[in-house]
Write an enzyme that holds these catalytic residues in place. Structure first.
Site, PDB file in Angstrom:
ATOM      1  N   GLN A 110       0.740  -1.323   0.004  1.00 31.27           N
ATOM      2  CA  GLN A 110      -0.178  -0.052  -0.107  1.00 31.27           C
ATOM      3  C   GLN A 110       0.986   1.219   0.035  1.00 31.27           C
ATOM      4  OE1 GLN A 110      -1.831   0.367   3.867  1.00 31.27           O
ATOM      5  NE2 GLN A 110      -3.410   1.890   3.091  1.00 31.27           N
ATOM      6  N   GLY A 111       1.186   1.999  -1.209  1.00 25.94           N
ATOM      7  CA  GLY A 111       1.989   3.296  -1.337  1.00 25.94           C
ATOM      8  C   GLY A 111       1.231   4.360  -0.944  1.00 25.94           C
ATOM      9  N   SER A 152       1.552   6.611   2.551  1.00 30.36           N
ATOM     10  CA  SER A 152       2.366   7.511   3.172  1.00 30.36           C
ATOM     11  C   SER A 152       3.494   8.106   2.383  1.00 30.36           C
ATOM     12  CB  SER A 152       2.657   6.970   4.535  1.00 30.36           C
ATOM     13  OG  SER A 152       1.651   6.253   5.215  1.00 30.36           O
ATOM     14  N   SER A 204       4.644  -1.406   4.099  1.00 21.19           N
ATOM     15  CA  SER A 204       4.850  -2.768   4.460  1.00 21.19           C
ATOM     16  C   SER A 204       4.769  -3.538   3.491  1.00 21.19           C
ATOM     17  CB  SER A 204       3.650  -2.907   5.553  1.00 21.19           C
ATOM     18  OG  SER A 204       3.568  -1.882   6.387  1.00 21.19           O
ATOM     19  N   GLU A 221      -9.494  -0.833   5.898  1.00 22.04           N
ATOM     20  CA  GLU A 221      -8.352  -1.125   7.033  1.00 22.04           C
ATOM     21  C   GLU A 221      -8.780  -1.036   8.388  1.00 22.04           C
ATOM     22  OE1 GLU A 221      -5.071   1.420   6.326  1.00 22.04           O
ATOM     23  OE2 GLU A 221      -3.563  -0.099   6.974  1.00 22.04           O
ATOM     24  N   GLU A 233      -4.785   9.744  17.518  1.00 23.40           N
ATOM     25  CA  GLU A 233      -5.328  11.171  17.545  1.00 23.40           C
ATOM     26  C   GLU A 233      -6.211  11.342  16.211  1.00 23.40           C
ATOM     27  OE1 GLU A 233      -2.257  10.190  17.966  1.00 23.40           O
ATOM     28  OE2 GLU A 233      -1.837  10.781  19.782  1.00 23.40           O
TER      29      GLU A 233
HETATM   30  C1  LIG Z   1       3.754  -0.700  11.452  1.00 25.01           C
HETATM   31  C2  LIG Z   1       3.319   0.491  10.446  1.00 25.01           C
HETATM   32  C3  LIG Z   1       2.858  -0.008   9.157  1.00 25.01           C
HETATM   33  C4  LIG Z   1       2.783   0.749   8.421  1.00 25.01           C
HETATM   34  N1  LIG Z   1       2.373   0.281   6.921  1.00 25.01           N
HETATM   35  C5  LIG Z   1       2.050   1.228   5.886  1.00 25.01           C
HETATM   36  C6  LIG Z   1       1.880   0.786   4.568  1.00 25.01           C
HETATM   37  O1  LIG Z   1       1.904  -0.119   4.341  1.00 25.01           O
HETATM   38  N2  LIG Z   1       1.588   1.793   3.660  1.00 25.01           N
HETATM   39  C7  LIG Z   1       1.438   3.228   4.110  1.00 25.01           C
HETATM   40  O2  LIG Z   1       1.295   4.058   3.142  1.00 25.01           O
HETATM   41  N3  LIG Z   1       1.982   3.562   5.397  1.00 25.01           N
HETATM   42  C8  LIG Z   1       1.975   2.804   6.198  1.00 25.01           C
HETATM   43  N4  LIG Z   1       2.206   3.174   7.561  1.00 25.01           N
HETATM   44  C9  LIG Z   1       2.457   4.584   7.955  1.00 25.01           C
HETATM   45  C10 LIG Z   1       1.292   5.207   8.628  1.00 25.01           C
HETATM   46  O3  LIG Z   1      -0.008   5.038   7.933  1.00 25.01           O
HETATM   47  C11 LIG Z   1       1.501   6.634   9.115  1.00 25.01           C
HETATM   48  O4  LIG Z   1       2.534   6.344  10.171  1.00 25.01           O
HETATM   49  C12 LIG Z   1       0.545   7.100  10.068  1.00 25.01           C
HETATM   50  O5  LIG Z   1      -0.528   7.634   9.065  1.00 25.01           O
HETATM   51  C13 LIG Z   1       0.961   8.571  10.712  1.00 25.01           C
HETATM   52  O6  LIG Z   1       1.650   9.436   9.832  1.00 25.01           O
HETATM   53  P1  LIG Z   1       3.201   9.981  10.200  1.00 25.01           P
HETATM   54  O7  LIG Z   1       3.835   8.921  10.598  1.00 25.01           O
HETATM   55  O8  LIG Z   1       3.563  10.673   8.862  1.00 25.01           O
HETATM   56  O9  LIG Z   1       2.804  10.787  11.595  1.00 25.01           O
HETATM   57  P2  LIG Z   1       2.295  12.602  11.382  1.00 25.01           P
HETATM   58  O10 LIG Z   1       1.231  12.459  10.336  1.00 25.01           O
HETATM   59  O11 LIG Z   1       3.442  13.319  11.041  1.00 25.01           O
HETATM   60  O12 LIG Z   1       1.756  12.401  12.720  1.00 25.01           O
HETATM   61  C14 LIG Z   1       2.835  12.869  13.729  1.00 25.01           C
HETATM   62  C15 LIG Z   1       1.992  13.033  15.266  1.00 25.01           C
HETATM   63  O13 LIG Z   1       1.090  14.087  15.190  1.00 25.01           O
HETATM   64  C16 LIG Z   1      -0.371  13.833  15.440  1.00 25.01           C
HETATM   65  N5  LIG Z   1      -1.200  14.352  14.527  1.00 25.01           N
HETATM   66  C17 LIG Z   1      -0.976  14.533  13.137  1.00 25.01           C
HETATM   67  N6  LIG Z   1      -1.895  15.394  12.675  1.00 25.01           N
HETATM   68  C18 LIG Z   1      -2.986  15.452  13.674  1.00 25.01           C
HETATM   69  C19 LIG Z   1      -4.225  16.122  13.693  1.00 25.01           C
HETATM   70  N7  LIG Z   1      -4.717  16.664  12.825  1.00 25.01           N
HETATM   71  N8  LIG Z   1      -4.706  16.199  15.032  1.00 25.01           N
HETATM   72  C20 LIG Z   1      -4.220  15.522  16.214  1.00 25.01           C
HETATM   73  N9  LIG Z   1      -2.932  14.907  15.962  1.00 25.01           N
HETATM   74  C21 LIG Z   1      -2.369  15.183  15.011  1.00 25.01           C
HETATM   75  C22 LIG Z   1      -0.251  12.182  15.067  1.00 25.01           C
HETATM   76  O14 LIG Z   1      -1.363  11.519  15.709  1.00 25.01           O
HETATM   77  C23 LIG Z   1       1.042  11.620  15.529  1.00 25.01           C
HETATM   78  O15 LIG Z   1       1.228  11.480  16.859  1.00 25.01           O
HETATM   79  C24 LIG Z   1       2.547   2.377   8.515  1.00 25.01           C
HETATM   80  C25 LIG Z   1       2.938   2.639   9.801  1.00 25.01           C
HETATM   81  C26 LIG Z   1       3.279   1.799  10.766  1.00 25.01           C
HETATM   82  C27 LIG Z   1       3.648   2.126  12.281  1.00 25.01           C
END
Ligand SMILES: Cc1cc2nc3c(=O)[nH]c(=O)nc-3n(C[C@H](O)[C@H](O)[C@H](O)COP(=O)(O)OP(=O)(O)OC[C@H]3O[C@@H](n4cnc5c(N)ncnc54)[C@H](O)[C@@H]3O)c2cc1C
Length: 395
Positions: A127-128, A130, A162, A245, A378
């Site tokens: 899944q591409g 993020s 992933s 999901e 969140e």
């Molecule tokens: C084990 C694992 C597997 C994953 N697999 C995939 C995958 O296969 N494909 C894929 O595309 N992605 C994948 N991801 C990525 C995942 O979807 C993102 O990590 C997630 O959406 C959070 O984005 P970020 O890491 O950029 O954090 P950010 O969006 O930068 O957030 C950082 C912090 O700020 C908080 N925050 C951000 N915006 C808000 C808001 N509006 N209100 C309140 N709080 C806020 C968040 O809750 C978090 O605590 C995976 C992540 C993990 C941990």
């Protein structure tokens, strides 16, 4: 909401239970010496066995290799898998996300081309979504696709992908209209991971695994027939994927948690505190009872979410409630296990003194990602605030 199984559902459950007793591998959790690639090959073979037995894609249409059964039977399937302690299937994202998305939004040609191979694990999917600057704010993604004749030319970077290293195909969200408001100029493409210009770099996690990856796209050509849904309407397709999901992911989780709960209780009987089994310590008993009650709450919430999907055909905001609950409950249960185990909780499966072959040490570390993957806690609370409670948006 009626939690009793119908006669058909009971028959389905009994049939699958008997099949699992005969076919599900038993020793798989304790295979310490195999490489990640060997383990993945084992999971692919297991999924193929399920497919050949007619047990993959329970609620998917028969014409695409599924069983055409009800959603409740799909739920029973996951519950029986968890009860039997069967291995997971290799194509987690293909089965849970990409397949349902193609069934809802794909063309007839896309369904015929891809669905069977998802079920048989012949083609693994990732899944591409993020990117380094677009996770919670997915609509801010920058990977762009420019139309060039019969192809889109993709440039950009994804992250946390992933199974990227093991994947044959990717459901990719790209920006096709940079001038449009950010939610409006997105498109979903099906991308062959063997296309020239794709580079996958595994990221090492604190569990020691490299489950997820960075994926770079440099002038990658994707045929226009691989667009899912409409061009520039990719936000709707991507949200459909994410609802699946959150909504149906982990239908068997409450059974897995129930099994973890039993293991925790067993642990508390063998570990000693102050000269007595920890199970006699009132603080430990309180914590275990709390976990037990929460696993029951999770089961009731899950049934509520499934009745909604059965009635409407689509997952609703209950999926967000469930996502917060299972992810945070897992972290609480893993914490209780660490408190019980003390320093032994840090030993991984390579150490002979580890408990349950290092499952608790792995579980504790892996659980940290639960409240981030599939949308952070969140973000789920924002969704509940807005869509369930009717509060104004906070962002
Ligand atoms: C084990 C694992 C597997 C994953 N697999 C995939 C995958 O296969 N494909 C894929 O595309 N992605 C994948 N991801 C990525 C995942 O979807 C993102 O990590 C997630 O959406 C959070 O984005 P970020 O890491 O950029 O954090 P950010 O969006 O930068 O957030 C950082 C912090 O700020 C908080 N925050 C951000 N915006 C808000 C808001 N509006 N209100 C309140 N709080 C806020 C968040 O809750 C978090 O605590 C995976 C992540 C993990 C941990």
């Amino acid at each position: 909401m009626d939690l009793n199984l119908t006669a058909d559902e009971t028959q389905f459950r009994d049939e699958f239970r008997a099949w699992l007793a005969k076919h599900a591998p038993k020793d798989w959790e304790h295979r310490r010496d195999e490489t990640v690639e060997q383990h993945f090959a084992f999971l692919k073979t297991w999924q193929r066995t399920l497919y050949d037995g007619g047990w993959a894609g329970i609620s998917w249409p028969r014409e695409y290799g599924g069983r055409g059964a009800s959603l409740m039977q799909q739920v029973i399937f996951w519950q029986e898998m968890a009860l039997a302690g069967a291995p997971p299937m290799a194509n987690v994202l293909g089965l849970g996300l990409v397949g349902p998305t193609l069934i809802a939004f794909g063309t007839g040609a896309q369904k015929s081309r891809f669905l069977r191979k998802i079920l048989s694990a012949e083609e693994i999917w990732c899944q591409g979504f993020s990117e380094p600057n677009a996770g919670s704010d997915l609509a801010g993604l920058q990977t762009e696709a420019r139309l060039d004749g019969g192809h889109y030319v993709v440039n950009g970077q994804k992250v946390w992908t992933s199974y990227g290293w093991a994947s044959d195909w990717c459901e990719l969200v790209v920006r096709t209209d940079p001038a449009a408001p950010k939610h409006k100029g997105l498109t979903v493409l099906l991308v062959d991971m063997k296309s020239p210009g794709i580079e996958v770099r595994p990221l090492r996690q604190m569990t020691g695994e490299s489950e997820f990856n960075e994926v770079f796209f440099r002038d990658v050509r994707v045929p226009v027939e691989n667009v899912v849904g409409q061009v520039n309407k990719g936000w709707d397709v991507a949200m459909g994927t994410l609802m699946h999901e959150r909504g149906t992911f982990g239908a068997g989780l409450q059974i897995t948690y129930r099994r973890n709960m039993d293991r925790l209780v067993d642990l508390s009987r063998t570990i000693r505190r102050g000269g007595k089994p920890a199970s006699q310590d009132p603080v430990v008993r309180q914590k275990l009872a709390q976990c037990y009650a929460e696993v029951q709450i999770m089961r009731a919430n899950q049934m509520r979410a499934f009745s909604r999907i059965s009635a409407t055909g689509v997952p609703g905001p209950e999926g967000s409630i469930q996502k917060i609950f299972w992810s945070e409950l897992n972290q609480r249960m893993q914490q209780v296990a660490q408190e019980l185990l003390g320093p032994y909780g840090q030993l991984d499966g390579r150490d002979d003194r580890s408990v349950d072959h290092g499952a608790w040490s792995y579980g504790y570390l892996r659980a940290r990602g639960n409240t981030i993957e599939a949308g952070t806690s969140e973000i789920q609370r924002n969704i509940i605030g807005h869509f369930v409670l009717g509060l104004p948006r906070s962002y």
